[in-house]
Motif scaffolding. Sequence first.
Motif, short mmCIF file in Angstrom:
data_model
loop_
_atom_site.label_atom_id
_atom_site.label_comp_id
_atom_site.label_asym_id
_atom_site.label_seq_id
_atom_site.Cartn_x
_atom_site.Cartn_y
_atom_site.Cartn_z
N ASN A 21 0.85 10.61 -3.86
CA ASN A 21 -0.08 9.70 -4.55
C ASN A 21 -1.18 10.48 -5.28
O ASN A 21 -1.56 10.11 -6.39
N THR A 77 -0.78 0.28 -5.37
CA THR A 77 -1.41 0.84 -6.56
C THR A 77 -0.44 1.75 -7.31
O THR A 77 0.21 2.59 -6.70
N ASN A 97 -0.34 4.82 -8.92
CA ASN A 97 -1.30 5.93 -8.87
C ASN A 97 -1.41 6.68 -10.19
O ASN A 97 -2.48 7.17 -10.54
N THR A 139 -6.68 -4.11 -2.58
CA THR A 139 -6.14 -4.33 -1.23
C THR A 139 -6.08 -5.82 -0.86
O THR A 139 -5.16 -6.25 -0.18
N ASP A 143 0.81 -1.23 0.00
CA ASP A 143 0.00 0.00 0.00
C ASP A 143 0.84 1.28 0.00
O ASP A 143 0.72 2.08 -0.90
N ASP A 173 2.14 -3.77 -9.23
CA ASP A 173 0.98 -2.88 -9.30
C ASP A 173 -0.26 -3.75 -9.13
O ASP A 173 -0.64 -4.50 -10.03
N ALA A 220 -3.70 4.66 -12.18
CA ALA A 220 -5.06 4.82 -11.66
C ALA A 220 -5.71 6.07 -12.25
O ALA A 220 -6.89 6.06 -12.62
N ARG A 266 -2.00 10.64 -9.36
CA ARG A 266 -3.34 10.35 -9.90
C ARG A 266 -3.78 11.48 -10.84
O ARG A 266 -4.30 11.24 -11.92
N PHE A 269 -12.57 7.93 -5.56
CA PHE A 269 -11.50 6.99 -5.25
C PHE A 269 -11.82 6.24 -3.95
O PHE A 269 -12.37 6.81 -3.02
N ASP A 270 -11.45 4.98 -3.91
CA ASP A 270 -11.61 4.11 -2.73
C ASP A 270 -13.08 3.75 -2.47
O ASP A 270 -13.98 4.19 -3.19
N ILE A 294 -6.44 -1.57 -10.32
CA ILE A 294 -7.64 -0.80 -9.99
C ILE A 294 -8.86 -1.54 -10.52
O ILE A 294 -8.81 -2.10 -11.60
N GLN A 352 -9.01 0.05 -4.95
CA GLN A 352 -7.64 -0.45 -4.99
C GLN A 352 -7.63 -1.96 -4.70
O GLN A 352 -8.54 -2.48 -4.07
#
Lengths: 338, 338
Positions: free
Chosen positions: A184, A151, A153, A287, A137, A320, A156, A188, A264-265, A323, A285
């Motif tokens: 990050n 990720t 970024n 995770t 992360d 990576d 992404a 993005r 995002f997220d 996403i 992401q």
Amino acid sequence: MKGVTILRKLLFVYLILIGVFVVYVYQYQSENTSNNQWSEHELRGTIDENYVMVTFQSGIDYWKRALKGFEDAAEALNVSVEYRGATQYDVNEQITVLEQVIAKKPAGIAVSAMDPDALNDVINKAVEAGIPIVAFDSNAPESKVFSFLGTDNYYAGVTAAHKMAELLNGAGEIGIVTHPKQLNHKERTKGFRETIAKEYPKMNIVSIQDGRGDQMTSKEVVDEMIGKFPNLKGVFASEANGGVGVGQSILEQQKKGEIHIISFDTDKGTLDMVDEGVISATLAQGTWKMGYWSLQYLFHLQHGLAENMEVGRSLPRYVDTGITIVTQENVEAFYPNE
Amino acid sequence: MKGVTILRKLLFVYLILIGVFVVYVYQYQSENTSNNQWSEHELRGTIDENYVMVTFQSGIDYWKRALKGFEDAAEALNVSVEYRGATQYDVNEQITVLEQVIAKKPAGIAVSAMDPDALNDVINKAVEAGIPIVAFDSNAPESKVFSFLGTDNYYAGVTAAHKMAELLNGAGEIGIVTHPKQLNHKERTKGFRETIAKEYPKMNIVSIQDGRGDQMTSKEVVDEMIGKFPNLKGVFASEANGGVGVGQSILEQQKKGEIHIISFDTDKGTLDMVDEGVISATLAQGTWKMGYWSLQYLFHLQHGLAENMEVGRSLPRYVDTGITIVTQENVEAFYPNE
């Protein structure tokens, strides 16, 4: 004499049977023993092999999927795992937690670094003590971690740009709400901008605002943005609080359906807005993958499996984890209690 | 009567022993059977699960380590592997090979794409037929491959720049011999240049030449470079033939020890020059890792193991298998027959 002969014959058969029986028991035992030992060519550890995941802000939902991946890998590899986290957003607390973990000499550590530099010494201490350690992360790039899984970024941002183009049929004015002090978020935004500029000539980024990672600030900057650019067709929010703030602005100004939001997220507030159609898409992401492959890597380091034909660095340098685009169609699967 | 009684007792013991014996044999058998079945939580396939590696220019040494990684993973996971390659540098031949492989419905395919676009259709055909497929070493980025595992060429250039700075104590004139038509070489050169420019103000790139991937051409451009820049202290060759050509030029002009060469890859000619001290360092790609983790990924796709908590893309998008610096000190380990 005849009775004695029969008796002798029976005793003889008796002894043979006992012999065969002993051989079978012996084989059965040795078969079992070899199953319990870790074989060089088998991906199977032992339950007393303990791997530890260390994060910061241990309470938050974000880590749950990463831990689930870590646990799933532990089940597949027949090893044990443990979770430890600094409770606060406090780098000294995370250093203390890491030191306590190292003192117990675990089989491996997966750490998400709260600060890119502050953990270098304690991470290197783990490596020098022979403890496999990877970052996931959030990386500590100047430390001696064996690998980093997280990720990309920039990519992404590229993904967000393509999705925005799809939602807007490749034309229209767009705004960005971001948090320009964090690396990050810079990446993005850069991936988003460069992709729009290069591939979508009819799309135009008219405004980039600092939402400070804060819901209220993000709402205010978008209120203003809509006032200035009445033809605004889309907003990309590079972070979750900002995305919810943008959503509130759009709702208040009754622009739902007119202005597409990509966020995002996957915290609950964001997922709810996706479910209600306020946010058109959010970027999840990987995770679970961070946790799963972190443990695989630690296991391979612990068992010397990754050094077979390589000299030097024994694991991939960077992964990576990618996403996934979350929309109204697949949002259900992203709620934590599913 | 006494003889008959003893006989009966012995027969009784006889029957009990046979009974126990039968139970043990049965248990032993069932234990073996359960070991051969693939369990949901165990990383163990079956021998009839066949995974195929497909490359181009099948003869060359470069693929041997990748195949070794693929085979080592197969042993760990208890599955079978097969190697198929187009014999020529001919994209149509590689398409034909892939079509033949797909027709046999293997458990998974790892492909190194000769051309970044030409294989898209045949790769997508495999995906649509439900066959897991990943790319390694050379990607087909617009295809539906589940993941790509290969060298981050920009970062390889960064690594070369830091090594050059170490060899030159951070000061001096440097040249580059590259192959500017190929994307991977462009990226290596860019990583090298940007790192020197940003981090080593006393180092200066005075000349960038096209060696055309050819030994003789590379020798000639460096002959000329040395004539023009008598203070030249280092040359970075972004590809192996070029590196050997640079080495020949340095030898002929008796500059061995004065001008440091950093080259790429680990074919025999390059390793020999590293061993002799003509080339100071060469960059080995993580080919074993490409093969090993490709098979791990295919196995996870085949068994649905990667989709546990993720919706959408089920594997990491990209893996940078990394770079190992090869010098006189560790060169022995890189010869293929070690």
